[in-house]
Design an enzyme around this catalytic site. Sequence first.
Site, PDB file in Angstrom:
ATOM      1  N   GLU A 114     -31.185 -19.476  16.633  1.00  0.00           N
ATOM      2  CA  GLU A 114     -30.924 -19.913  18.013  1.00  0.00           C
ATOM      3  C   GLU A 114     -29.585 -20.643  18.060  1.00  0.00           C
ATOM      4  O   GLU A 114     -29.061 -21.045  17.026  1.00  0.00           O
ATOM      5  CB  GLU A 114     -32.052 -20.844  18.481  1.00  0.00           C
ATOM      6  CG  GLU A 114     -32.055 -22.174  17.759  1.00  0.00           C
ATOM      7  CD  GLU A 114     -33.399 -22.903  17.811  1.00  0.00           C
ATOM      8  OE1 GLU A 114     -34.438 -22.244  17.870  1.00  0.00           O
ATOM      9  OE2 GLU A 114     -33.367 -24.138  17.768  1.00  0.00           O
ATOM     10  N   LYS A 116     -26.674 -23.374  18.250  1.00  0.00           N
ATOM     11  CA  LYS A 116     -26.511 -24.797  17.972  1.00  0.00           C
ATOM     12  C   LYS A 116     -25.688 -25.353  19.126  1.00  0.00           C
ATOM     13  O   LYS A 116     -24.507 -25.033  19.270  1.00  0.00           O
ATOM     14  CB  LYS A 116     -25.796 -25.017  16.644  1.00  0.00           C
ATOM     15  CG  LYS A 116     -25.686 -26.472  16.262  1.00  0.00           C
ATOM     16  CD  LYS A 116     -25.310 -26.613  14.793  1.00  0.00           C
ATOM     17  CE  LYS A 116     -25.468 -28.030  14.292  1.00  0.00           C
ATOM     18  NZ  LYS A 116     -24.780 -29.050  15.047  1.00  0.00           N
ATOM     19  N   ASP A 118     -23.641 -27.908  21.350  1.00  0.00           N
ATOM     20  CA  ASP A 118     -22.757 -29.018  21.023  1.00  0.00           C
ATOM     21  C   ASP A 118     -22.930 -30.131  22.053  1.00  0.00           C
ATOM     22  O   ASP A 118     -22.164 -30.253  22.993  1.00  0.00           O
ATOM     23  CB  ASP A 118     -21.312 -28.516  20.991  1.00  0.00           C
ATOM     24  CG  ASP A 118     -20.426 -29.458  20.202  1.00  0.00           C
ATOM     25  OD1 ASP A 118     -20.968 -30.362  19.541  1.00  0.00           O
ATOM     26  OD2 ASP A 118     -19.205 -29.293  20.261  1.00  0.00           O
ATOM     27  N   TYR A 247     -35.420 -27.792  21.893  1.00  0.00           N
ATOM     28  CA  TYR A 247     -35.654 -26.810  20.831  1.00  0.00           C
ATOM     29  C   TYR A 247     -36.584 -27.298  19.740  1.00  0.00           C
ATOM     30  O   TYR A 247     -36.654 -26.701  18.680  1.00  0.00           O
ATOM     31  CB  TYR A 247     -34.317 -26.407  20.209  1.00  0.00           C
ATOM     32  CG  TYR A 247     -33.435 -27.610  19.884  1.00  0.00           C
ATOM     33  CD1 TYR A 247     -33.813 -28.529  18.908  1.00  0.00           C
ATOM     34  CD2 TYR A 247     -32.257 -27.845  20.576  1.00  0.00           C
ATOM     35  CE1 TYR A 247     -33.045 -29.642  18.619  1.00  0.00           C
ATOM     36  CE2 TYR A 247     -31.484 -28.953  20.303  1.00  0.00           C
ATOM     37  CZ  TYR A 247     -31.879 -29.847  19.320  1.00  0.00           C
ATOM     38  OH  TYR A 247     -31.123 -30.945  19.052  1.00  0.00           O
ATOM     39  N   LYS A 336     -22.184 -22.660  10.853  1.00  0.00           N
ATOM     40  CA  LYS A 336     -21.133 -22.979  11.817  1.00  0.00           C
ATOM     41  C   LYS A 336     -20.142 -21.831  11.896  1.00  0.00           C
ATOM     42  O   LYS A 336     -19.710 -21.310  10.866  1.00  0.00           O
ATOM     43  CB  LYS A 336     -20.384 -24.253  11.357  1.00  0.00           C
ATOM     44  CG  LYS A 336     -21.254 -25.493  11.275  1.00  0.00           C
ATOM     45  CD  LYS A 336     -21.302 -26.170  12.631  1.00  0.00           C
ATOM     46  CE  LYS A 336     -21.645 -27.622  12.512  1.00  0.00           C
ATOM     47  NZ  LYS A 336     -20.541 -28.516  12.300  1.00  0.00           N
ATOM     48  N   CYS A 434       9.092 -47.333   7.268  1.00  0.00           N
ATOM     49  CA  CYS A 434       7.989 -47.020   8.177  1.00  0.00           C
ATOM     50  C   CYS A 434       8.528 -46.873   9.599  1.00  0.00           C
ATOM     51  O   CYS A 434       9.216 -47.768  10.091  1.00  0.00           O
ATOM     52  CB  CYS A 434       6.926 -48.113   8.121  1.00  0.00           C
ATOM     53  SG  CYS A 434       5.711 -47.973   9.443  1.00  0.00           S
ATOM     54  N   CYS A 452       3.049 -46.486   4.255  1.00  0.00           N
ATOM     55  CA  CYS A 452       3.696 -47.746   4.632  1.00  0.00           C
ATOM     56  C   CYS A 452       3.004 -48.855   3.854  1.00  0.00           C
ATOM     57  O   CYS A 452       1.782 -48.964   3.875  1.00  0.00           O
ATOM     58  CB  CYS A 452       3.554 -47.972   6.139  1.00  0.00           C
ATOM     59  SG  CYS A 452       3.841 -49.685   6.613  1.00  0.00           S
TER      60      CYS A 452
HETATM   61  S1  IVH Z   1     -32.934 -28.709  15.002  1.00  0.00           S
HETATM   62  C1  IVH Z   1     -34.859 -31.025  11.750  1.00  0.00           C
HETATM   63  N1  IVH Z   1     -31.859 -27.032  16.709  1.00  0.00           N
HETATM   64  O1  IVH Z   1     -27.607 -30.401  15.579  1.00  0.00           O
HETATM   65  C2  IVH Z   1     -34.056 -30.176  12.661  1.00  0.00           C
HETATM   66  N2  IVH Z   1     -30.671 -29.019  16.200  1.00  0.00           N
HETATM   67  O2  IVH Z   1     -26.718 -31.023  12.903  1.00  0.00           O
HETATM   68  C3  IVH Z   1     -33.158 -30.967  13.507  1.00  0.00           C
HETATM   69  N3  IVH Z   1     -28.571 -29.272  17.422  1.00  0.00           N
HETATM   70  O3  IVH Z   1     -29.142 -33.558  15.384  1.00  0.00           O
HETATM   71  C4  IVH Z   1     -32.483 -30.364  14.601  1.00  0.00           C
HETATM   72  N4  IVH Z   1     -28.700 -27.402  18.567  1.00  0.00           N
HETATM   73  O4  IVH Z   1     -28.390 -32.708  17.686  1.00  0.00           O
HETATM   74  C5  IVH Z   1     -31.726 -28.197  16.059  1.00  0.00           C
HETATM   75  N5  IVH Z   1     -31.035 -25.477  18.222  1.00  0.00           N
HETATM   76  C6  IVH Z   1     -30.915 -26.627  17.591  1.00  0.00           C
HETATM   77  C7  IVH Z   1     -29.800 -27.471  17.776  1.00  0.00           C
HETATM   78  C8  IVH Z   1     -29.711 -28.664  17.048  1.00  0.00           C
HETATM   79  C9  IVH Z   1     -27.985 -28.496  18.341  1.00  0.00           C
HETATM   80  C10 IVH Z   1     -28.024 -30.547  16.907  1.00  0.00           C
HETATM   81  C11 IVH Z   1     -28.986 -31.703  16.913  1.00  0.00           C
HETATM   82  C12 IVH Z   1     -29.068 -32.178  15.493  1.00  0.00           C
HETATM   83  C13 IVH Z   1     -27.795 -31.634  14.927  1.00  0.00           C
HETATM   84  C14 IVH Z   1     -27.909 -31.446  13.434  1.00  0.00           C
END
Ligand code: IVH
Length: 753
Positions: A114, A116, A118, A247, A336, A434, A452
Amino acid sequence: MTLAEAKSRHDDLATQLRHHDHLYYVQSKPEISDRDYDRLYRELVDLETQFPELLTPDSPTQRVSESPIKAFKPVQHRVSMLSLDNTYSQEEVRQFVARVQRIVPNEKLEWTVEPKVDGLAVNLTYENGKLIVGATRGDGTIGDDITANLKTIRSIPLTLKKPEKKASPKSKDESDLFGDSSASSLPRVLEVRGEVYMSRAGFQKLNAERIAAGEEAFQNPRNSAAGSLKQLDPRIVAKRPLNALFYGVGAFEGDLAPDTHHGWIKWLAELGFKTPEKIWVCQSEDELLNAINELDKIRHDFPYETDGAVIKLNNFDLREKVGYTTKAPRWAMAYKYAAEQAETKLNGITIQVGRTGILTPVAKLEPVFLAGSTVKRATLHNEDEIKRKDIRIGDTVIIEKAGEVIPAVIAVVESKRPTSAHPFDFQKHIHNKCPVCGGPISRDPQYVAWRCENLLCPAQTTRRIEFFTARGALDIESVGGIVADKVVERGLVREPLDLFELTLEKLATLNLGTDDAARVFGPKNAEKAIRALERAKTAPLSRWLFALAIPEVGKTTADQLASFHSTIEDVAQSQLLRDVVDYHDKSEEARKVRRENPTLHEQLKAELDAIIQRLTDAGFADRSQGKADGIVTEVGPVVAKSVLDYFASSAGKTVIKRMHELGITPTSQKVEVSKKAGLPFSGKTFVLTGTLPTMSREEASARITKLGGKVTGSVSKNTSYVLAGAEAGSKLEKAQALGVTVLDESAFLKMCE
Ligand code: IVH
């Protein structure tokens, strides 16, 4: 109208408005016009004015609270919020899949993929279907109570929708969701996890309005959402175009719950939450990688920014078997996407002095929109990099930006080089001093950068203050940026801790302009800044450790240091850190003397075993993880040594002494793992079910946590005990089927003693 009639009309209107909110904000499929919506809303307001007894906190009219709050209260998450391991490499995704398969060799793995998102992680707690509290992630254990702000986000349900009762499952998916019976009742407790974000469109519109009003524009949608959630006045938050999607779940107490991630996402949607744009269920590694690539193709069409794909094991029982490290689940991973790039013109180069004195060449660029924000400057890293890439002023360059990192110039488009382009002579530009304070500079032959040497260089002080006051550090927004510049320039502050000695008068009369065109900070802003500084004094230990800019200590290491120590003095004199360093040094020594001096070797080995034992008892090491020293945090020998060196240096000692004088004694809000390890329930997981005769579930949970145990929502083979009361349901049956020990209240209380 009688009260009974009014009540019935009120229920009707509230239900209609909730329904239309859901259609508009969650599904983006409105069915009525704004005018019709406003008419219903008005009627509800009128009814509540006439019959104030009908007004409940979850009424659609109660989204925006009229009174600002003084500060956010801390809230403890019932189940901690972990983070995710991440990678940029598809090869590492394959390795991750193989690693999980090795832990559960005989299981068929099913994965979900799914977006991620931001944004900012939040945790909403619902009790019997009502939103009780909404919090930021904080350090994962304790966050800020931002309920009033979250309530203004209209896609967040204040009341959960009752899932429809399904007489018989219509499809295989539905029967998967709840087994063979249907979940029609709302959970007693439900923690829902997700992300608050600002859509790209909302962000552009908000920034345009801010610029028109002479206010500073936000950097990107994420900062803009973060800045909005931090507001103490919900009326301001209500005007910001925030949204949220969900999520995941934390604590759950209820009769029936889905046992897969995909099932949960569907159930969350039924309960009224906005969920990810798309989710893939994959049966193989190849399917999983395909899903990641497919997501990359469509994610730019989503209304929010995404920076990766989150891969999760679908089945919850398997997740428990695969387990967790101290900071992240072993069953999930974030992939990522590569940084985004753009082409633009290099108009010039300036030299910036960083907080440790390093001189960094910075590119002045023709402004270009990249990955959610307008970029005008990018780092060129150092003199050698400029030469190596043959970057000339006037060139067309390629810049790159990934997530939070500063944009960087990565290459020149030579085919577009104009004849007028000319090389940049770093040495000539700085004239061996500097560029800010004119002080001496030097270049350590080991490093590529010039530095510096003047510790009192105003640029260094300013950068240190900016770092100290930044988000993630002490979060004193009103003292960053231009204010930091000016308090240093006017000689009021020479190091970050001096900020706490600023008086209201000094700040109120601080000239942010020039001598000719003065512009004072003013009494109102000064008061705000003083309040923020007062608040910062009580910030938790993890933030202080980060803010002090100790070499090698980033956000994660600061969090981890704080979770193993209670105070700053504890860190300064940490036996744990000494053990980490000692272990490293002694094992080197043992390796060297192994051949020549077997006696010494044996003795060292015994010492090493003793050290490992101490580290293991403290929860800092776990040798079953495969590494020689077994350290389970990011605090390895390099970090540990750097921290001890810092506090042993005169600068570090002065910091501790001054913090004491200023009455700043940050403490760690986490239960120390070292204490936890010695507690009777450490390492034990409990599941509660049914009604206990004398204790509420909250009391029982609190006792378990206090004694070092963990409370989880579903029974698996890894559950240590099920604490069952009257009318215990399927969890009790499952415990019996799996052979998990079942306790009644009196047996539990005996154990607590
Ligand atoms: S799951 C134990 N699902 O990414 C699992 N996190 O890098 C924890 N995030 O703190 C998170 N989209 O703020 C999950 N589909 C997604 C996400 C997600 C964004 C963020 C979330 C988390 C961070 C971790």
